[in-house]
Design a protein around this motif. Structure first.
Motif, PDB file in Angstrom:
ATOM      1  N   SER A 114       0.864  -1.175   0.000  1.00 54.29           N
ATOM      2  CA  SER A 114       0.000   0.000   0.000  1.00 54.29           C
ATOM      3  C   SER A 114       0.914   1.242   0.000  1.00 54.29           C
ATOM      4  N   TYR A 115       0.308   2.407   0.206  1.00 54.33           N
ATOM      5  CA  TYR A 115       1.037   3.663  -0.035  1.00 54.33           C
ATOM      6  C   TYR A 115       2.047   4.043   1.054  1.00 54.33           C
ATOM      7  N   ARG A 116       1.997   3.362   2.234  1.00 57.92           N
ATOM      8  CA  ARG A 116       2.868   3.796   3.339  1.00 57.92           C
ATOM      9  C   ARG A 116       4.085   2.873   3.436  1.00 57.92           C
ATOM     10  N   SER A 117       4.643   2.481   2.297  1.00 53.62           N
ATOM     11  CA  SER A 117       5.578   1.348   2.322  1.00 53.62           C
ATOM     12  C   SER A 117       6.948   1.657   1.755  1.00 53.62           C
ATOM     13  N   SER A 154      -0.704   0.600  -3.966  1.00 55.27           N
ATOM     14  CA  SER A 154      -2.135   0.850  -4.129  1.00 55.27           C
ATOM     15  C   SER A 154      -2.590   1.920  -3.153  1.00 55.27           C
ATOM     16  N   ILE A 155      -3.382   2.857  -3.670  1.00 57.97           N
ATOM     17  CA  ILE A 155      -3.895   3.916  -2.803  1.00 57.97           C
ATOM     18  C   ILE A 155      -5.390   3.719  -2.563  1.00 57.97           C
ATOM     19  N   VAL A 156      -6.005   2.856  -3.373  1.00 60.19           N
ATOM     20  CA  VAL A 156      -7.428   2.554  -3.181  1.00 60.19           C
ATOM     21  C   VAL A 156      -7.488   1.443  -2.136  1.00 60.19           C
ATOM     22  N   ILE A 157      -8.011   1.788  -0.970  1.00 65.00           N
ATOM     23  CA  ILE A 157      -7.840   0.935   0.203  1.00 65.00           C
ATOM     24  C   ILE A 157      -8.322  -0.498  -0.034  1.00 65.00           C
ATOM     25  N   GLY A 158      -7.419  -1.441   0.180  1.00 65.33           N
ATOM     26  CA  GLY A 158      -7.742  -2.866   0.095  1.00 65.33           C
ATOM     27  C   GLY A 158      -7.871  -3.405  -1.319  1.00 65.33           C
ATOM     28  N   PHE A 184      -1.376  -4.016   4.047  1.00 60.80           N
ATOM     29  CA  PHE A 184      -2.512  -3.092   4.084  1.00 60.80           C
ATOM     30  C   PHE A 184      -2.723  -2.703   5.538  1.00 60.80           C
ATOM     31  N   GLY A 185      -3.659  -1.772   5.781  1.00 59.58           N
ATOM     32  CA  GLY A 185      -3.816  -1.255   7.144  1.00 59.58           C
ATOM     33  C   GLY A 185      -5.023  -1.820   7.871  1.00 59.58           C
ATOM     34  N   ASP A 186      -5.175  -1.382   9.128  1.00 59.20           N
ATOM     35  CA  ASP A 186      -6.333  -1.791   9.931  1.00 59.20           C
ATOM     36  C   ASP A 186      -7.640  -1.327   9.258  1.00 59.20           C
ATOM     37  N   GLY A 187      -7.594  -0.150   8.625  1.00 52.33           N
ATOM     38  CA  GLY A 187      -8.792   0.359   7.956  1.00 52.33           C
ATOM     39  C   GLY A 187      -9.186  -0.518   6.779  1.00 52.33           C
ATOM     40  N   ALA A 188      -8.178  -1.041   6.066  1.00 51.03           N
ATOM     41  CA  ALA A 188      -8.463  -1.886   4.901  1.00 51.03           C
ATOM     42  C   ALA A 188      -9.207  -3.150   5.294  1.00 51.03           C
ATOM     43  N   MET A 189      -9.062  -3.561   6.550  1.00 47.12           N
ATOM     44  CA  MET A 189      -9.755  -4.781   7.003  1.00 47.12           C
ATOM     45  C   MET A 189     -11.269  -4.623   6.917  1.00 47.12           C
ATOM     46  N   SER A 190     -11.751  -3.391   6.832  1.00 47.64           N
ATOM     47  CA  SER A 190     -13.199  -3.182   6.737  1.00 47.64           C
ATOM     48  C   SER A 190     -13.705  -3.254   5.298  1.00 47.64           C
ATOM     49  N   GLN A 191     -12.796  -3.452   4.351  1.00 46.42           N
ATOM     50  CA  GLN A 191     -13.215  -3.624   2.952  1.00 46.42           C
ATOM     51  C   GLN A 191     -13.531  -5.093   2.725  1.00 46.42           C
ATOM     52  N   GLY A 192     -14.696  -5.348   2.152  1.00 46.30           N
ATOM     53  CA  GLY A 192     -15.109  -6.735   1.920  1.00 46.30           C
ATOM     54  C   GLY A 192     -14.098  -7.527   1.113  1.00 46.30           C
ATOM     55  N   ASN A 214      -1.471  -2.813  11.750  1.00 44.51           N
ATOM     56  CA  ASN A 214      -2.467  -2.189  12.618  1.00 44.51           C
ATOM     57  C   ASN A 214      -1.786  -1.044  13.370  1.00 44.51           C
ATOM     58  N   ASN A 215      -1.903   0.147  12.787  1.00 41.14           N
ATOM     59  CA  ASN A 215      -1.176   1.299  13.354  1.00 41.14           C
ATOM     60  C   ASN A 215      -2.101   2.219  14.161  1.00 41.14           C
ATOM     61  N   GLY A 216      -3.231   1.674  14.601  1.00 43.11           N
ATOM     62  CA  GLY A 216      -4.080   2.407  15.535  1.00 43.11           C
ATOM     63  C   GLY A 216      -5.092   3.338  14.896  1.00 43.11           C
ATOM     64  N   TRP A 217      -4.839   3.760  13.675  1.00 41.28           N
ATOM     65  CA  TRP A 217      -5.692   4.771  13.050  1.00 41.28           C
ATOM     66  C   TRP A 217      -5.863   4.512  11.558  1.00 41.28           C
ATOM     67  N   ALA A 218      -7.036   4.869  11.048  1.00 38.30           N
ATOM     68  CA  ALA A 218      -7.283   4.932   9.608  1.00 38.30           C
ATOM     69  C   ALA A 218      -7.697   6.386   9.362  1.00 38.30           C
ATOM     70  N   ILE A 219      -6.777   7.206   8.963  1.00 41.39           N
ATOM     71  CA  ILE A 219      -6.881   8.671   9.019  1.00 41.39           C
ATOM     72  C   ILE A 219      -7.349   9.032  10.430  1.00 41.39           C
ATOM     73  N   SER A 220      -8.594   9.513  10.593  1.00 36.64           N
ATOM     74  CA  SER A 220      -9.045   9.960  11.917  1.00 36.64           C
ATOM     75  C   SER A 220      -9.905   8.908  12.629  1.00 36.64           C
ATOM     76  N   LEU A 283       1.736  12.042  10.774  1.00 35.67           N
ATOM     77  CA  LEU A 283       0.494  12.408  10.102  1.00 35.67           C
ATOM     78  C   LEU A 283      -0.032  11.245   9.268  1.00 35.67           C
ATOM     79  N   HIS A 284      -1.317  11.221   8.981  1.00 35.81           N
ATOM     80  CA  HIS A 284      -1.805  10.235   8.014  1.00 35.81           C
ATOM     81  C   HIS A 284      -1.124  10.494   6.673  1.00 35.81           C
ATOM     82  N   THR A 285      -1.306  11.693   6.164  1.00 32.45           N
ATOM     83  CA  THR A 285      -0.511  12.175   5.031  1.00 32.45           C
ATOM     84  C   THR A 285      -0.197  13.633   5.348  1.00 32.45           C
TER      85      THR A 285
HETATM   86  C1  LIG Z   1     -11.600   2.653  -1.276  1.00 29.16           C
HETATM   87  C2  LIG Z   1     -11.069   3.860  -0.561  1.00 29.16           C
HETATM   88  N1  LIG Z   1     -11.843   4.501   0.351  1.00 29.16           N
HETATM   89  C3  LIG Z   1     -11.355   5.562   1.003  1.00 29.16           C
HETATM   90  C4  LIG Z   1     -10.102   6.035   0.744  1.00 29.16           C
HETATM   91  C5  LIG Z   1      -9.559   7.261   1.505  1.00 29.16           C
HETATM   92  N2  LIG Z   1      -8.523   6.775   2.447  1.00 29.16           N
HETATM   93  C6  LIG Z   1      -7.223   6.943   2.174  1.00 29.16           C
HETATM   94  S1  LIG Z   1      -6.243   6.309   3.379  1.00 29.16           S
HETATM   95  C7  LIG Z   1      -7.577   5.823   4.300  1.00 29.16           C
HETATM   96  C8  LIG Z   1      -7.387   5.157   5.633  1.00 29.16           C
HETATM   97  C9  LIG Z   1      -6.715   3.830   5.555  1.00 29.16           C
HETATM   98  O1  LIG Z   1      -6.355   3.392   6.829  1.00 29.16           O
HETATM   99  P1  LIG Z   1      -5.559   2.076   7.064  1.00 29.16           P
HETATM  100  O2  LIG Z   1      -6.063   0.996   6.164  1.00 29.16           O
HETATM  101  O3  LIG Z   1      -5.581   1.802   8.516  1.00 29.16           O
HETATM  102  O4  LIG Z   1      -4.085   2.406   6.579  1.00 29.16           O
HETATM  103  P2  LIG Z   1      -3.057   3.507   7.158  1.00 29.16           P
HETATM  104  O5  LIG Z   1      -3.292   4.761   6.370  1.00 29.16           O
HETATM  105  O6  LIG Z   1      -3.318   3.668   8.600  1.00 29.16           O
HETATM  106  O7  LIG Z   1      -1.692   2.951   6.883  1.00 29.16           O
HETATM  107  C10 LIG Z   1      -8.758   6.172   3.661  1.00 29.16           C
HETATM  108  C11 LIG Z   1     -10.105   5.912   4.199  1.00 29.16           C
HETATM  109  C12 LIG Z   1      -9.335   5.363  -0.223  1.00 29.16           C
HETATM  110  N3  LIG Z   1      -8.080   5.738  -0.513  1.00 29.16           N
HETATM  111  N4  LIG Z   1      -9.824   4.263  -0.843  1.00 29.16           N
END
Ligand SMILES: Cc1ncc(C[n+]2csc(CCOP(=O)(O)OP(=O)(O)O)c2C)c(N)n1
Ligand SMILES: [Mg+2]
Length: 384
Positions: A114-117, A154-158, A184-192, A214-220, A283-285
Motif C-alpha cells: 500500500s502507499y505507506r511502504s 495501491s492507494i485505493v484501500i484494500g 494493508f492497514g487496519d482500515g483496509a480490514m473493513s473492505q469486503g 495495525n497502526n491504531g488509526w485509519a486517518i481519523s 500524520l496520516h498524510t
Molecule cells: C476505497 C477507498 N476509500 C477511502 C479512501 C480514503 N482513504 C485513504 S487512506 C484511508 C485510511 C486507511 O487506513 P488504514 O487501512 O488503517 O491504513 P493507514 O493509512 O493507517 O496505513 C482512507 C479511508 C481510499 N483511498 N480508498
C-alpha cells in the motif's frame, strides 16, 4: 494470551480508548487467545527461543535499512513542506514492519504494497530518486524497476489484496515455490475484498503472506471504531488461515514471523495472516493534521517503543554498535538520501505543457478547449 512482557492486545485497545470516548462502548469483544509474538522487548532483551538468529552483519544491515527508511521519511516531509514534493504518507515509527516484512524475501518473490511502504520499497531495490519522482507526481516514478517483482503501490484501500492473491494462485500452479507478500492497514480490514482475499487464498492454499499493519488509526478513525473485537488476527482464523499478532515495533519478531510464514507458503501449505501491532506516530498524510482528532498523550508511550532504539539497545549490548556508531549510520543514511535528492532534482523538470496528456486516448472536445486556452496562457507568460 501468550503475550510478551507487555500485553500488546490490551495496550493497543486501551490506547485507542483515550480519545473519542463518547462515541461508543469501547469494551472489545474477546475473541479468545491468539499468539502475540515478541522477540526483543522494549529494553532490548532477547527471547532466545524465538530469535531468528541473524548474523552480526545482518543485524547491522537490518538496523541500517530502518535508519535509511526514517531518513527518507524525514527528508520527504521537509521537501513537502518546502513545496518540492506532493503529498505523501509518512511511516515514522513503522520501520520494523516495513523492513521486517520484506527482509526474508528473495528477488523472485513478489511484494504488493500500500502507499505507506517506501521503507520496504527501498529495501526491495527501488532507487530513492525514483520514489521521490513518484511522490512528486512524475509518472516515471510509478513503474517498478525492471528487476524488482513489486506491484505499484495501491492507494485505493484494500483494492490490491485480491489481485495479489490471484498472483499467488498463479505461482502455485506454476509450482515455482515463490511467494507473495501483500500489506494493508487496519482500515483496509473493513473492505469486503480483504475478507474475500483471505477466503480465496486459504481455499486455494495460495503462497501469500497477508501483513495487516495495525497502526491504531485509519486517518481519523481509531481502531475501536473500526472493529469491535480485541484483535484483527481472529479475522484470519475465521477463514482457516494460520494467524498471529506480532509486535510490529520489534524487528526480530517481524522477521521471525515472516520467516515461518514464507516457509509455509513455499512448502505449499498456503497463506498466513500477520497482524503487526504498531502505531502511526506522524500524520496520516501531509494533507492531514492529527491534532484535531488525536490526543498527544496517546503518542508518548509509542515514542518509547521506537523500533530503531530498541534494536540499538541489543546491538550495544552485543558490542556491535555504540552511540557514536549509531550517529555515524544516521549521518551516512542522511547523506545517501541527499544524494538521491540531487539525482531527483536533475531529472524532475516540470512539463506544464503535458498536463492534459496521458488522460484520454481521444481528448473530449470540452477538455480540448480548456487545453487550448491553457496553452495560450503559457505562451503569453513565456512558459516552455
Ligand atoms: C476505497 C477507498 N476509500 C477511502 C479512501 C480514503 N482513504 C485513504 S487512506 C484511508 C485510511 C486507511 O487506513 P488504514 O487501512 O488503517 O491504513 P493507514 O493509512 O493507517 O496505513 C482512507 C479511508 C481510499 N483511498 N480508498
Ligand atoms: Mg491504519
Amino acid at each position: 494470551m501468550t503475550a510478551g512482557p507487555r500485553d500488546l492486545a490490551a495496550e493497543n485497545q486501551s490506547g485507542m480508548k483515550t480519545n473519542s470516548q463518547d462515541c461508543m462502548d469501547t469494551n472489545p469483544i474477546d475473541l479468545g487467545s491468539i499468539e502475540v509474538l515478541q522477540v526483543l522487548d522494549e529494553q532490548g532483551t532477547l527471547n532466545p527461543s524465538r530469535d531468528p538468529g541473524l548474523s552480526d552483519e545482518s543485524l547491522l544491515a537490518v538496523h541500517r535499512a530502518m535508519v535509511l527508511s526514517r531518513a527518507f521519511d524525514s527528508r520527504m516531509l521537509t521537501m513537502q513542506r518546502q513545496g518540492e514534493m506532493g503529498t505523501f504518507a509518512p511511516n515514522l515509527g513503522q520501520e520494523a514492519c516495513m523492513i521486517g516484512q520484506v527482509w526474508e524475501l528473495t528477488r523472485q518473490d513478489w511484494f504488493s504494497p500500500s502507499y505507506r511502504s517506501f521503507g520496504a520499497q527501498i529495501h526491495r531495490g527501488w532507487p530513492m530518486e525514483r520514489l521521490f519522482l513518484l511522490w512528486a507526481g512524475y509518472h516515471e516514478g510509478f513503474p517498478p524497476p525492471e528487476d524488482v517483482n513489486d506491484m505499484p503501490f495501491s492507494i485505493v484501500i484494500g483494492s490490491h489484496v485480491l489481485p495479489a492473491v490471484g498472483i499467488a494462485m498463479g505461482m502455485r500452479r506454476r509450482q515455482n515455490r515463490d511467494c507473495m507478500v501483500v500489506n494493508f492497514g487496519d482500515g483496509a480490514m473493513s473492505q469486503g475484498a480483504v475478507s474475500e482475499a483471505l477466503n480465496f487464498a486459504m481455499v486455494d492454499k495460495a503462497p501469500v503472506v497477508f501483513v495487516c499493519e495495525n497502526n491504531g488509526w485509519a486517518i481519523s478513525t481509531p481502531t475501536h471504531l473500526q472493529y469491535a473485537t480485541n484483535h484483527l488476527a481472529g479475522r484470519g482464523i475465521g477463514f482457516g488461515v494460520p494467524s498471529l499478532r506480532v509486535d510490529g515495533n520489534d524487528i526480530l519478531a517481524m522477521i521471525s514471523a515472516m520467516r515461518e510464514a514464507i516457509e509455509r507458503a513455499r512448502r505449499g501449505d498456503g497463506p498466513t495472516f500477520i497482524e503487526a501491532v504498531t502505531y502511526r506516530l506522524s500524520l496520516h498524510t501531509t494533507a492531514d493534521d492529527p491534532k484535531v482528532y488525536r490526543d498527544d498523550a496517546e503518542i508518548e508511550p509509542w515514542q518509547e517503543r521506537c523500533p530503531i532504539v530498541r534494536l540499538e539497545r541489543l546491538l550495544n549490548t552485543r558490542g556491535l554498535l555504540d552511540s557514536d556508531g549509531a550517529e555515524a549510520v544516521r549521518a551516512e543514511c542522511d547523506a545517501e538520501v541527499l544524494e538521491a535528492r540531487e539525482q531527483f532534482r536533475k531529472i524532475a523538470k516540470a512539463r506544464p505543457r503535458e498536463v492534459f496528456d496521458h488522460l484520454y486516448k481521444t481528448t473530449p472536445p470540452e477538455l480540448e478547449d480548456q487545453r487550448d486556452e491553457y496553452l495560450r496562457r503559457l505562451d503569453r507568460k513565456g512558459v516552455d
